[in-house]
Design a protein around this motif. Structure first.
Motif, PDB file in Angstrom:
ATOM      1  N   ARG A 155      -3.372   7.384  -4.430  1.00 49.25           N
ATOM      2  CA  ARG A 155      -4.574   7.297  -3.714  1.00 49.25           C
ATOM      3  C   ARG A 155      -4.880   8.730  -3.194  1.00 49.25           C
ATOM      4  O   ARG A 155      -5.881   9.342  -3.126  1.00 49.25           O
ATOM      5  CB  ARG A 155      -4.685   6.195  -2.507  1.00 49.25           C
ATOM      6  CG  ARG A 155      -4.797   4.773  -3.189  1.00 49.25           C
ATOM      7  CD  ARG A 155      -4.935   3.716  -2.334  1.00 49.25           C
ATOM      8  NE  ARG A 155      -3.467   3.429  -1.723  1.00 49.25           N
ATOM      9  CZ  ARG A 155      -3.060   3.771  -0.502  1.00 49.25           C
ATOM     10  NH1 ARG A 155      -3.870   4.038   0.332  1.00 49.25           N
ATOM     11  NH2 ARG A 155      -1.923   3.354  -0.206  1.00 49.25           N
TER      12      ARG A 155
ATOM     13  N   THR B 209       0.613   5.098  -2.010  1.00 51.17           N
ATOM     14  CA  THR B 209      -0.151   6.100  -1.279  1.00 51.17           C
ATOM     15  C   THR B 209      -0.154   7.439  -1.799  1.00 51.17           C
ATOM     16  O   THR B 209      -1.387   8.100  -2.087  1.00 51.17           O
ATOM     17  CB  THR B 209       0.753   6.298   0.015  1.00 51.17           C
ATOM     18  OG1 THR B 209       0.961   5.331   0.790  1.00 51.17           O
ATOM     19  CG2 THR B 209       0.401   7.346   0.685  1.00 51.17           C
TER      20      THR B 209
ATOM     21  N   TYR C 253       3.272   6.408   8.430  1.00 56.07           N
ATOM     22  CA  TYR C 253       4.683   6.070   7.898  1.00 56.07           C
ATOM     23  C   TYR C 253       5.747   6.509   8.646  1.00 56.07           C
ATOM     24  O   TYR C 253       6.882   6.293   8.472  1.00 56.07           O
ATOM     25  CB  TYR C 253       4.883   5.747   6.748  1.00 56.07           C
ATOM     26  CG  TYR C 253       3.726   4.978   5.673  1.00 56.07           C
ATOM     27  CD1 TYR C 253       3.885   3.575   5.784  1.00 56.07           C
ATOM     28  CD2 TYR C 253       2.797   5.610   5.061  1.00 56.07           C
ATOM     29  CE1 TYR C 253       2.959   3.139   5.064  1.00 56.07           C
ATOM     30  CE2 TYR C 253       1.943   5.096   4.395  1.00 56.07           C
ATOM     31  CZ  TYR C 253       2.020   3.521   4.360  1.00 56.07           C
ATOM     32  OH  TYR C 253       0.978   2.753   3.689  1.00 56.07           O
TER      33      TYR C 253
ATOM     34  N   ALA D 128      -1.181  11.988   4.022  1.00 58.49           N
ATOM     35  CA  ALA D 128      -1.173  10.558   3.411  1.00 58.49           C
ATOM     36  C   ALA D 128      -0.080   9.600   3.999  1.00 58.49           C
ATOM     37  O   ALA D 128      -0.085   8.693   4.302  1.00 58.49           O
ATOM     38  CB  ALA D 128      -1.306  10.267   2.134  1.00 58.49           C
ATOM     39  N   TYR D 129       1.268  10.369   3.941  1.00 59.18           N
ATOM     40  CA  TYR D 129       2.349   9.652   4.396  1.00 59.18           C
ATOM     41  C   TYR D 129       2.394   9.723   6.001  1.00 59.18           C
ATOM     42  O   TYR D 129       3.401   9.253   6.357  1.00 59.18           O
ATOM     43  CB  TYR D 129       3.463  10.187   3.734  1.00 59.18           C
ATOM     44  CG  TYR D 129       3.698   9.615   2.194  1.00 59.18           C
ATOM     45  CD1 TYR D 129       4.006   8.328   1.969  1.00 59.18           C
ATOM     46  CD2 TYR D 129       3.533  10.532   1.281  1.00 59.18           C
ATOM     47  CE1 TYR D 129       4.202   8.018   0.674  1.00 59.18           C
ATOM     48  CE2 TYR D 129       3.384  10.158  -0.114  1.00 59.18           C
ATOM     49  CZ  TYR D 129       4.007   8.712  -0.425  1.00 59.18           C
ATOM     50  OH  TYR D 129       3.879   8.370  -1.592  1.00 59.18           O
TER      51      TYR D 129
ATOM     52  N   ALA E 143       0.630  -1.126   0.018  1.00 54.78           N
ATOM     53  CA  ALA E 143      -0.005   0.048  -0.084  1.00 54.78           C
ATOM     54  C   ALA E 143       0.867   1.193   0.019  1.00 54.78           C
ATOM     55  O   ALA E 143       0.253   2.399  -0.677  1.00 54.78           O
ATOM     56  CB  ALA E 143      -1.124   0.057   1.239  1.00 54.78           C
ATOM     57  N   PHE E 144       2.065   1.392   0.612  1.00 53.54           N
ATOM     58  CA  PHE E 144       2.964   2.421   0.704  1.00 53.54           C
ATOM     59  C   PHE E 144       3.187   2.912  -0.573  1.00 53.54           C
ATOM     60  O   PHE E 144       3.198   4.197  -1.096  1.00 53.54           O
ATOM     61  CB  PHE E 144       4.227   2.324   1.346  1.00 53.54           C
ATOM     62  CG  PHE E 144       4.970   3.140   1.277  1.00 53.54           C
ATOM     63  CD1 PHE E 144       5.172   4.320   2.215  1.00 53.54           C
ATOM     64  CD2 PHE E 144       6.188   3.255   0.368  1.00 53.54           C
ATOM     65  CE1 PHE E 144       6.042   5.129   2.313  1.00 53.54           C
ATOM     66  CE2 PHE E 144       7.111   4.642   0.452  1.00 53.54           C
ATOM     67  CZ  PHE E 144       6.927   5.465   1.428  1.00 53.54           C
TER      68      PHE E 144
END
Length: 283
Positions: free
Chosen positions: A166, A163, A258, A254-255, A159-160
């Motif tokens: 999306r 990212t 992480y 969005a990041y 998914a990363f």
């Protein structure tokens, strides 16, 4: 009603254009991000006692240089003129016994039975004709030689990597999300598709092993990663400044999941593909 086949993007043009330039800029980030994978391939080279190694899709040479320093030699091949030029420069600066070929590994006229081992770190998913490419690589491998490839598993498991796509889809509606099986990162995600391909090219004992590698880079490098790499990075430079600013804000959110300890951290869900060249004694 018949439909015209989807035209494959010209990978030579892409990697000698915007993607090549972007990877040159982000070379240090990419090497840091994938250091565990380069280390794995280097360890494989040592454990197999391979002396003549070819690194396919070598990019700026990070893996090739590490293998060369550990084992005494390595040849890298990549279609990108910019990346090969950087790889040669790095080899000259460090004195690593590596050399580099700027050409398409699918069609390059390698010396027959030259290599003990073919390796790749995410460099084999972009061939125009994968069967022909792996047949050509087999022709360059000695009888009993080996293949060790690290490729991405599915987009769902990584998914990363999507990212940015999306997070940006509401701003960039024409941006297509990368999918399993298509030329690109996830082209080799399905073992049931790839195994027959390698078998048809002449390789034997094809095996897939699922491995999760730790991957990370400094938080200071996030903006470079977001604005230069991947599907969003390739279109970012052409956007008007106001949209760029809004996009950066959306991407940072969005990041955020992480972020940890001043770094961006994620798991690289990979397949390690192993195969043997027929004849001889396998390494």
């Amino acid at each position: 009603m018949s439909h015209a086949p989807t035209q494959r993007p010209d990978q030579t043009q892409i990697w000698n254009g915007p993607a090549g330039h972007a990877w040159v800029e982000a070379q240090s980030v990419l090497d840091e991000m994938f250091s565990a994978i380069a280390g794995y391939l280097t360890a494989q080279t040592q454990s197999l006692a391979a002396q003549r190694v070819l690194d396919v899709g070598c990019g700026a040479g990070g893996t090739s240089l590490q293998i060369a320093e550990a084992t005494g030699s390595c040849i890298g091949v990549d279609v990108s003129e910019q990346l090969v030029a950087l790889a040669r420069e790095r080899a000259e600066v460090t004195g690593a016994p590596a050399c580099f070929i700027q050409d398409d590994a699918e069609t390059h006229g390698f010396e027959p039975a030259r290599f003990d081992l073919i390796v790749s770190r995410f460099g084999v998913m972009f061939f125009n004709d994968p069967k022909a490419a792996f047949a050509n690589l087999l022709h360059a491998t000695r009888p009993g030689g080996a293949l060790r490839l690290v490729v991405w598993r599915s987009a769902l498991e990584n998914a990363f990597l999507t990212t940015a796509e999306r997070a940006a889809e509401h701003m960039l509606p024409d941006l297509s999300r990368r999918k399993d099986g298509e030329v690109g990162p996830f082209a080799f995600a399905d073992p049931d598709t790839v195994t027959p391909l390698l078998d048809a090219a002449g390789w034997r004992n094809v095996r897939f092993e699922a491995v999760d590698f730790p991957a990370s880079f400094t938080l200071d490098s996030l903006e470079l990663y977001m604005t230069r790499l991947g599907a969003v990075g390739l279109v970012y430079q052409a956007l008007e400044p106001r949209l760029q600013t809004a996009l950066i804000e959306s991407l940072r959110k969005a990041y955020a999941p992480y972020e940890s300890g001043g770094r961006i951290r994620f798991t690289a869900a990979c397949w390690i593909i192993s195969a043997d060249a027929p004849g001889g004694v396998s390494v």
